[in-house]
Design a protein around this motif. Structure first.
Motif, PDB file in Angstrom:
ATOM      1  N   LEU A  91      46.523  37.161  36.163  1.00  0.00           N
ATOM      2  CA  LEU A  91      46.286  38.503  37.006  1.00  0.00           C
ATOM      3  C   LEU A  91      46.880  39.794  36.179  1.00  0.00           C
ATOM      4  CD1 LEU A  91      46.764  37.767  40.819  1.00  0.00           C
ATOM      5  CD2 LEU A  91      44.623  37.985  39.573  1.00  0.00           C
TER       6      LEU A  91
ATOM      7  N   ILE B  77      42.304  45.002  39.430  1.00  0.00           N
ATOM      8  CA  ILE B  77      42.759  43.842  39.352  1.00  0.00           C
ATOM      9  C   ILE B  77      42.031  42.653  38.725  1.00  0.00           C
ATOM     10  CG2 ILE B  77      44.127  41.789  40.062  1.00  0.00           C
ATOM     11  CD1 ILE B  77      45.393  44.606  40.410  1.00  0.00           C
TER      12      ILE B  77
ATOM     13  N   LEU C   9      41.133  38.898  37.080  1.00  0.00           N
ATOM     14  CA  LEU C   9      41.544  37.487  36.725  1.00  0.00           C
ATOM     15  C   LEU C   9      40.968  36.780  35.701  1.00  0.00           C
ATOM     16  CD1 LEU C   9      42.886  34.676  37.881  1.00  0.00           C
ATOM     17  CD2 LEU C   9      40.625  34.340  39.039  1.00  0.00           C
TER      18      LEU C   9
END
Length: 595
Positions: free
Chosen positions: A545, A576, A578
């Protein structure tokens, strides 16, 4: 000891032999017998069975052994008349003391020797202790170190992250840093902590070295493992960062290896170092784009080209350059690569430059050249007309004059790296070359084969660490010989143009299926990630992350494909991302909006 190989230099014939607990190679590159086998730990060392099938008057069998802090190593062969085991001067690597052990005939033309014998290594008290406590490494570097020694289980390691920290050394220029941002962001999204630093004087190698040393010895919780130098050595370049000239007395030219040496007597790098050797902002954009294309944006769904290699052996260096390439061919064969080769002894062997051009143009993952000064007629003009956009190989050309960027306007290694345009980059994503005209065949062979051993035998995926593997092998092979002084020169001369943290593809790339929550809320403190992959689970797979400017959390997935990533705090304005990556895993990325 799965994955461990030993390399011996054939001092008289200038060829080399590979051996391992499971395999060995004779000079023709064919599968042979075991070298070390049945390795067992004892209360004060280890014992093993060692085969002498590859041992002659001009060969050695070598390995590295690690001992506990405060101990040295003594080596003995039992019931082995005419053969001796010699422990060379230790090699220090990131605070870890490694002992080269060399098994050799005790005299040339001596008595016949047995086919095998019992080998014993004993830990001996009374040696000055290395730093106490475990060595703190990334999972990637721990893999490389543990497979460089015969008794990897005895290493005292603490794995602190999937991958290490990168230091980018670049001029204090906002435009240069902005151009680097896509590279920086991509590395952070993979879990690399990235530090950008500017030396106060980019023309003074001692100030550059001090900057790198300060980062290496800092109290940053993530130890420094990679250094990327940005700029050309040439005084006429708009982006400049000088190299270091190791040896003025022996045709030594500027390289970066000295910058990476923090510990130990021999100049074995403690960090993997590479250089974006670019002269202006256009070339810097090409360098960034090439790296992203290779790792993330290139032709990965249909990537048969990645599993092809081209091996070439030029004339004037004897038969050993063929044998070196045959050993590398054998290593590629273990992974079912399609290998095209051209030796100077073959029909058409005088056309190596055109062969290399054609192979790159068709699309290959790797190109290797071993030969003589002049690279069998290759020059950077052969890069013209290439159309391998999206199919950028890694080129290794360990021979005289291929990496002399300190004295040439555009060295061969720089030519491969700079070729093409921002929108149509061609040539290579990285090139390893040699910064002098005065090399010697036997040392070149060891480093060349050692680079490929790192990837193809030990499964080390970072290009910079594979080059370090070749340098470790050189220290291992020649540490107790009259040629040991050459280790220092050859370790310094061979250098990488390209990203030292470049993650290499080896097996067929696979697409992950990733399950995770679609959004975050301001109070989220973790994200669970579940990954499914076809076929056998790779050795290293991890999830990260990251926000736009930092790594939030990065962890290895367990064998079931699961991991929980922790979140310390979130800013509502953060983006953000991933990311899931790993050995031969096509990157998966998803934005997680904060709602």
């Amino acid at each position: 000891m799965p994955g461990r190989t030993q390399l011996a230099a054939l001092f008289l014939t200038f060829t080399l032999i590979f051996t391992s607990p499971a395999f060995s190679l004779d000079a023709q590159g064919s599968a042979d017998k075991f070298a070390f086998s049945d390795v067992q730990h004892t209360s004060n060392g280890l014992v093993a069975r060692v085969s002498f099938e590859t041992l002659t008057d001009s060969t050695e069998i070598t390995t590295l052994i690690v001992a506990p802090d405060g101990y040295g190593v003594a080596a003995t062969l039992h019931d082995a008349q005419g053969v001796e085991a010699v422990v060379a001067e230790p090699i220090s690597f990131r605070g870890i003391t490694l002992y080269p052990v060399q098994i050799r005939r005790s005299s040339q033309n001596g008595p016949s020797i047995p086919s095998s014998a019992n080998f014993e290594a004993t830990f001996v008290e009374g040696v000055s202790a290395s730093p106490t406590g475990p060595a703190r490494l990334s999972a990637e570097l721990a893999r490389m170190v543990s497979r460089s020694v015969l008794n990897g289980e005895d290493l005292d390691l603490e794995t602190i992250a999937p991958v290490g920290r990168i230091l980018i050394v670049v001029e204090d220029n906002l435009q240069f840093v902005e151009i680097l941002q896509p590279y920086i962001q991509w590395k952070q999204q993979q879990g690399y902590r990235v530090t950008v630093a500017h030396p106060s004087d980019n023309t003074n190698p001692y100030i550059i070295k001090q900057l790198i040393e300060s980062e290496y010895w800092s109290d940053n919780p993530y130890p420094l493992e990679y250094v990327l130098v940005v700029g050309d050595h040439d005084a006429n370049s708009n982006i400049r960062m000088v190299g270091y000239r190791y040896d003025n007395s022996y045709s030594g030219n500027e390289t970066d290896n000295w910058y990476a040496c923090m510990e130990g007597r021999l100049p074995i790098p403690d960090v993997a170092i590479g250089r974006f050797s670019v002269r202006d902002t256009n070339e810097l954009r090409i360098a960034v784009n090439k790296t992203l294309i290779y790792e993330r944006d290139g032709e990965l769904e249909d990537a048969s080209w990645l599993r092809k290699s081209a091996l070439t052996a030029g004339s004037s260096s004897g038969i050993s350059v063929l044998e070196t390439n045959r050993a590398i061919h054998w290593m590629f064969d273990r992974h079912d690569f399609e290998v095209d080769s051209l030796w100077w002894t073959m029909p058409g062997g005088g056309g190596i430059p055109q062969f290399i051009h054609n192979e790159i143009d068709l699309g290959v993952g790797f190109v290797n050249y071993r030969g003589y000064y002049g690279m069998s007629g290759w020059n950077n003009g052969y890069l013209e007309g290439l159309n391998n956009v999206g199919k950028l190989p890694i080129v290794v050309t360990i021979t005289c004059g291929t990496g002399m960027w300190g004295v040439q306007n555009e060295a061969i290694s720089e030519g491969f790296f700079r070729a093409g345009t921002v929108n149509s980059p061609v040539g290579a994503v990285a090139c390893i070359g040699t910064g002098t005209t005065d090399t010697h065949t036997r040392f070149n062979n060891v480093i060349d084969a050692g680079v490929f051993e790192g990837l193809l035998i030990n499964n080390v995926r970072s290009l910079g660490w594979c080059l370090v593997n070749g340098k470790l092998r050189l220290g291992e092979a020649y540490g107790s010989t009259s040629d040991s002084a050459w280790i220092i020169r050859f370790v310094n001369w061979n250098n990488l143009i390209g990203d030292p943290a470049l993650r290499m593809w080896l097996n067929e790339p696979v697409t992950p299926v990733v399950d995770h929550q679609a959004t975050l809320n301001p109070g989220s403190n973790f994200v669970d990630v579940d990954v499914t992959l076809p076929g056998e689970w790779p050795e290293l797979v991890w999830a990260t992350l990251a926000s736009e400017d930092r790594v939030i959390d990065s962890r290895l997935l367990n064998s079931g494909g699961r991991v929980r990533l922790n979140i310390d705090e979130l800013d509502l304005d953060d983006t953000i991302t991933l990311t899931v990556v790993g050995d031969d895993v096509i990157p998966y990325q998803a934005e997680l909006p904060i709602l």
